[in-house]
Design a protein around this motif. Structure first.
Motif, mmCIF file in Angstrom:
data_model
loop_
_atom_site.group_PDB
_atom_site.id
_atom_site.type_symbol
_atom_site.label_atom_id
_atom_site.label_comp_id
_atom_site.label_asym_id
_atom_site.label_seq_id
_atom_site.Cartn_x
_atom_site.Cartn_y
_atom_site.Cartn_z
ATOM 1 N N SER A 244 1.954 -3.877 -2.139
ATOM 2 C CA SER A 244 1.107 -2.746 -2.542
ATOM 3 C C SER A 244 0.632 -1.921 -1.349
ATOM 4 O O SER A 244 0.415 -0.711 -1.473
ATOM 5 C CB SER A 244 -0.105 -3.250 -3.335
ATOM 6 N N THR A 245 0.483 -2.553 -0.174
ATOM 7 C CA THR A 245 0.037 -1.801 1.006
ATOM 8 C C THR A 245 1.074 -0.760 1.417
ATOM 9 O O THR A 245 0.726 0.261 2.004
ATOM 10 C CB THR A 245 -0.243 -2.735 2.193
ATOM 11 N N LEU A 246 2.330 -1.037 1.108
ATOM 12 C CA LEU A 246 3.406 -0.075 1.370
ATOM 13 C C LEU A 246 3.497 0.957 0.255
ATOM 14 O O LEU A 246 3.503 2.166 0.503
ATOM 15 C CB LEU A 246 4.733 -0.812 1.534
ATOM 16 N N HIS A 247 3.561 0.500 -0.974
ATOM 17 C CA HIS A 247 3.845 1.398 -2.089
ATOM 18 C C HIS A 247 2.667 2.297 -2.446
ATOM 19 O O HIS A 247 2.859 3.372 -3.029
ATOM 20 C CB HIS A 247 4.283 0.581 -3.302
ATOM 21 N N ASN A 261 15.029 -0.800 5.615
ATOM 22 C CA ASN A 261 15.780 -1.043 4.386
ATOM 23 C C ASN A 261 16.616 -2.315 4.458
ATOM 24 O O ASN A 261 17.000 -2.871 3.424
ATOM 25 C CB ASN A 261 16.693 0.155 4.083
ATOM 26 N N VAL A 262 16.885 -2.794 5.688
ATOM 27 C CA VAL A 262 17.644 -4.040 5.855
ATOM 28 C C VAL A 262 16.715 -5.247 5.883
ATOM 29 O O VAL A 262 16.960 -6.256 5.202
ATOM 30 C CB VAL A 262 18.486 -3.993 7.153
ATOM 31 N N LEU A 274 12.421 0.322 -2.113
ATOM 32 C CA LEU A 274 11.425 0.636 -1.103
ATOM 33 C C LEU A 274 11.181 2.147 -1.113
ATOM 34 O O LEU A 274 12.120 2.918 -1.326
ATOM 35 C CB LEU A 274 11.903 0.218 0.293
ATOM 36 N N PRO A 275 9.966 2.581 -0.861
ATOM 37 C CA PRO A 275 9.726 4.032 -0.797
ATOM 38 C C PRO A 275 10.353 4.635 0.455
ATOM 39 O O PRO A 275 10.583 3.942 1.446
ATOM 40 C CB PRO A 275 8.199 4.132 -0.752
ATOM 41 N N ALA A 276 10.627 5.917 0.384
ATOM 42 C CA ALA A 276 11.127 6.614 1.570
ATOM 43 C C ALA A 276 9.993 6.726 2.588
ATOM 44 O O ALA A 276 8.815 6.820 2.225
ATOM 45 C CB ALA A 276 11.622 8.007 1.194
#
Length: 334
Positions: A244-247, A261-262, A274-276
């Motif tokens: 959630s900290t990312l999204h 992304n890897v 994953l979000p851009a």
């Protein structure tokens, strides 16, 4: 030019062992400057940093990486390999090996092959400190580090190097020897500073301007987005942050979107996505892209490391080691 004596001929390779590199004195500021220079050179288009190759068995008990790159300011080509075994076991039962081989792209001769563990143990927290310098909210005064392993032990000294006004240092960890090591490293560089060990991570995260998550995969800590205060910067190095900290971040910055992304798939949403990223970090360091847009936005930063930073710091270590007569010449290709 490299500034390092090359091998006597094309049959020899200078080996720099763990013990060769262990005693080399290098300041935290020197490390930060070296890493920052590598980012600037990459952004200027003078260096090459291809996507890393990854191999991982289905059961996930090990992971291997291979990273090739070229530093244009040093005229050095290098390859780094990394292999970790026992990811399904406790830290003490794991095996980890990493090596960096440098070649002079002017003479075409090898420079050195070295154990890359110390390079990595310095490079990664230096990158986190640069992320904090560029992305933390104005007037940031508090930092929380999650994890007491290799990457956690120098996180606070490097943060104080780039953010000297931090006056509250917090640590979340469960290993007594790791906590002691964090304190020892902090006092070695900042004798008048100490760290506050926290057990209520949610409360600590709510009071931190900067959160750096360096824990291993078995950590029970997973800071959620709603725990973070307005304006917080969260930096992911290992584990300790929930997806959630990312999204739900207002802004996402990665050292490399391709590498995120890897290696960042554990942060994917329920659809495996994953979000851009809003921007990568090299142009932020170079002043060509905006890092933080406003004091109140929550920023997520992904620190995956770039091989050009390993090359730059490895080259710096090779300079210092060879100047001191360290290393062993091996007739590898004879």
């Amino acid at each position: 030019m490299t500034g390092i004596p090359t091998a006597p001929d094309d049959t020899h390779l200078r080996i720099l062992s763990t013990s060769d590199l262990a005693g080399i004195d290098i300041s935290l500021a020197d490390v930060v400057d070296t890493v920052e220079g590598a980012y600037r050179t990459l952004h200027a288009g003078e260096s090459d940093n291809p996507r890393k190759l990854t191999v991982k068995p289905r059961d996930g008990h090990s992971v291997s990486y291979a990273m090739l790159g070229r530093d244009g300011s040093r005229d050095v080509v290098a390859i780094k390999t990394s292999y970790k075994h026992g990811l399904d076991k406790d830290r003490d039962a794991q095996h980890y090996y990493t090596a960096l081989t440098l070649y002079d792209d002017v003479t075409g001769l090898p420079l050195a092959m070295m154990d890359c563990s110390r390079v990595g143990s310095l490079r990664t927290p230096a990158v986190s400190a640069l992320l904090a310098r560029e992305l933390a909210a104005p007037g940031a005064r508090s930092a929380l580090v999650i994890g007491t392993g290799t990457q956690g032990r120098l996180a606070l000294p490097f943060l104080l190097t780039t953010l000297p006004d931090l006056d509250r240092l917090m640590l979340s960890g469960t290993h007594p020897e790791g906590i002691a090591a964090v304190r020892e490293r902090l006092r070695a560089h900042f004798p008048d500073r100490d760290v506050e060990v926290v057990t209520d991570v949610r409360s600590a995260a709510a009071e931190a301007d900067v959160v750096v998550a360096t824990a291993g995969p078995h950590t029970p800590v997973a800071v959620e987005a709603e725990w973070l205060r307005p304006g917080a910067l969260s930096v992911l190095v290992g584990h300790g942050l929930a997806p959630s900290t990312l999204h739900r971040a207002d802004r996402v910055i990665a050292t490399s979107e391709a590498q995120m992304n890897v290696t960042g798939t554990d942060m994917a949403d329920d659809d495996g996505k994953l979000p851009a990223v809003d921007t990568e970090f090299p142009p932020v360091v170079a002043g060509a892209a905006v890092g933080r847009r406003s004091p109140g936005e929550r920023i997520f930063a992904y620190n995956s490391g770039l091989v050009v930073t390993d090359i730059a710091l490895g080259h710096r270590f090779a300079q210092l080691a060879i100047a001191q007569g360290l290393g062993t010449e091996v007739p590898l290709w004879r």
